[in-house]
Design an enzyme around this catalytic site. Sequence first.
Site, short mmCIF file in Angstrom:
data_model
loop_
_atom_site.label_atom_id
_atom_site.label_comp_id
_atom_site.label_asym_id
_atom_site.label_seq_id
_atom_site.Cartn_x
_atom_site.Cartn_y
_atom_site.Cartn_z
N ASN A 84 0.83 -1.21 0.00
CA ASN A 84 0.00 0.00 0.00
C ASN A 84 0.85 1.25 0.00
O ASN A 84 1.96 1.27 0.55
CB ASN A 84 -0.97 0.00 1.19
CG ASN A 84 -0.39 0.67 2.42
OD1 ASN A 84 -0.43 1.89 2.56
ND2 ASN A 84 0.20 -0.12 3.32
N PHE B 286 -1.74 8.37 4.27
CA PHE B 286 -2.48 9.01 5.37
C PHE B 286 -3.76 9.72 4.89
O PHE B 286 -4.03 10.87 5.25
CB PHE B 286 -1.62 10.03 6.13
CG PHE B 286 -0.49 9.44 6.96
CD1 PHE B 286 -0.37 8.08 7.17
CD2 PHE B 286 0.45 10.29 7.56
CE1 PHE B 286 0.67 7.56 7.94
CE2 PHE B 286 1.49 9.78 8.34
CZ PHE B 286 1.60 8.43 8.51
N SER C 247 5.62 5.26 8.68
CA SER C 247 4.96 4.94 7.42
C SER C 247 5.90 5.29 6.27
O SER C 247 6.51 6.36 6.27
CB SER C 247 3.67 5.75 7.28
OG SER C 247 3.26 5.70 5.93
N ASN D 268 4.96 6.01 3.34
CA ASN D 268 4.20 6.67 2.28
C ASN D 268 4.04 8.17 2.42
O ASN D 268 3.34 8.80 1.64
CB ASN D 268 2.83 6.01 2.14
CG ASN D 268 2.97 4.52 1.85
OD1 ASN D 268 3.76 4.15 1.00
ND2 ASN D 268 2.27 3.69 2.60
N THR D 269 4.66 8.76 3.45
CA THR D 269 4.70 10.22 3.58
C THR D 269 6.17 10.60 3.42
O THR D 269 6.99 10.19 4.26
CB THR D 269 4.15 10.67 4.94
OG1 THR D 269 2.77 10.34 4.99
CG2 THR D 269 4.32 12.16 5.17
N LYS E 177 5.62 3.77 17.15
CA LYS E 177 5.56 2.70 16.13
C LYS E 177 6.75 2.82 15.20
O LYS E 177 7.00 3.90 14.64
CB LYS E 177 4.26 2.79 15.34
CG LYS E 177 4.10 1.66 14.32
CD LYS E 177 2.68 1.56 13.81
CE LYS E 177 2.48 0.45 12.81
NZ LYS E 177 1.09 0.31 12.37
N ASN F 172 5.78 -1.45 11.51
CA ASN F 172 5.00 -0.98 10.36
C ASN F 172 5.33 -1.85 9.13
O ASN F 172 6.01 -2.87 9.27
CB ASN F 172 5.34 0.50 10.10
CG ASN F 172 4.14 1.27 9.58
OD1 ASN F 172 3.46 0.83 8.66
ND2 ASN F 172 3.87 2.42 10.15
C1 LIG Z 1 -3.70 -0.52 3.50
C2 LIG Z 1 -2.89 -0.32 4.75
C3 LIG Z 1 -2.91 0.92 5.37
C4 LIG Z 1 -2.14 1.14 6.51
N1 LIG Z 1 -2.20 2.36 7.12
C5 LIG Z 1 -1.48 2.58 8.24
C6 LIG Z 1 -1.56 3.83 8.91
O1 LIG Z 1 -2.28 4.72 8.52
N2 LIG Z 1 -0.80 3.99 10.04
C7 LIG Z 1 0.01 3.00 10.53
O2 LIG Z 1 0.67 3.19 11.55
N3 LIG Z 1 0.09 1.79 9.91
C8 LIG Z 1 -0.64 1.57 8.80
N4 LIG Z 1 -0.58 0.35 8.19
C9 LIG Z 1 0.33 -0.68 8.73
C10 LIG Z 1 -0.41 -1.66 9.62
O3 LIG Z 1 -0.94 -1.01 10.74
C11 LIG Z 1 0.53 -2.79 10.10
O4 LIG Z 1 1.48 -2.26 10.98
C12 LIG Z 1 1.24 -3.48 8.93
O5 LIG Z 1 0.36 -3.69 7.84
C13 LIG Z 1 1.85 -4.83 9.35
O6 LIG Z 1 0.87 -5.73 9.79
P1 LIG Z 1 0.22 -6.88 8.86
O7 LIG Z 1 1.35 -7.65 8.23
O8 LIG Z 1 -0.62 -7.68 9.81
O9 LIG Z 1 -0.60 -6.17 7.84
C14 LIG Z 1 -1.34 0.11 7.05
C15 LIG Z 1 -1.33 -1.15 6.42
C16 LIG Z 1 -2.08 -1.38 5.28
C17 LIG Z 1 -2.05 -2.73 4.63
#
Ligand SMILES: Cc1cc2nc3c(=O)[nH]c(=O)nc-3n(C[C@H](O)[C@H](O)[C@H](O)COP(=O)(O)O)c2cc1C
Length: 346
Positions: free
Chosen positions: A116, A120, A184, A186-187, A219, A248
Amino acid sequence: MLYPLLRNSLFMLPPETAHQVSMKGLQLAHSLPMIKHQLANRFQYHETNLAKTCFGLHFPNPIGLAAGFDKNASYLDELEMLGFGFVEIGTVTPKPQAGNSTPRLFRIPDQKALINRMGFNNDGVEIIAKRLKERKEKSNSKLIVGGNIGKNKVTENNDAWIDYCTNFKVLENVVDYFVVNVSSPNTPGLRALQEKESLRKIFAELQNLNKNNKPILLKIAPDLEPSALDDIIELTNEIKIDGLVATNTTLDRSGLKGLNMERAIKIGAGGLSGQPLLEKSTGILNYLHHGIGGRIPIIASGGIFNGADAQAKINAGAALLQVWTGFIYEGPSIVKNICQSLSANK
Ligand SMILES: Cc1cc2nc3c(=O)[nH]c(=O)nc-3n(C[C@H](O)[C@H](O)[C@H](O)COP(=O)(O)O)c2cc1C
């Protein structure tokens, strides 16, 4: 049993559309008392043997929903119905943001992964706080809600602490704990805030405001070098950080094989989550846990799909667990399945 069929249909839709359709479906189910009751019965883990207290909060079970799923705090009652022990909303920024252009969310089903680059997208802190306040006023829910906070894209890194403080002030009375998100991918430039002096400034300013002692966690990214992890460990000795979330998503694509690697290259920029992240994020968790010597709790996030993954995180030092990608691939029984498996191993 039914979820694989439902998932096949949802996977025919673009990922963001599938997300919206599922959440609207859940909303409808939640509005019908009979269905709500049946779903709660089916998916909630009712035993109390996994309940635990962490940073002063009582968690009915250790499985939470990670940040980014319910960015705007719109579906908390529906997610509570599915048995989550806690839900982390956000990332929330002071001003509303549209996020990056679409498509920005991609599936790699062979490896149970997602990429992804959402950026934000959220309604902004004022609207989200209002939504949380209204929910609080009309429900007696005990769901623990975490507020994951970030900075707006247009805010310079030097001023980032102001954005974190704005979010804190507006959300303080409507969330149970905070997570400072500097990880993140993505910023642009955000991850530079993981550097020690930037973190010291953000946490000093936040703790200065924190008269009611709300837990404030950090985080981190799974792509940090050991020296940067050591800096974070040192910082937890020097300044009040109530816990860590590890980790993350990753920029590293080495967990992907063959055709999936080619697909990932075509997809381009973004954070990889799901199964290919499991080992890497567990390694970081383990490193931090040993460095910190168990002084502060760590929430594990990254590649948790089942009881074995959850147990591996607990063995590496996790106090609580969060799922995101696993929820997409395994479906709503993920919480109860993991809880039953952890309970059997106890
Ligand atoms: C589509 C998407 C959007 C996410 N948005 C955020 C976010 O806004 N803030 C954040 O701290 N982590 C965000 N994450 C990261 C998740 O909170 C998580 O830390 C990460 O996906 C790892 O866990 P997983 O393997 O179970 O997905 C996002 C993940 C995905 C897939």
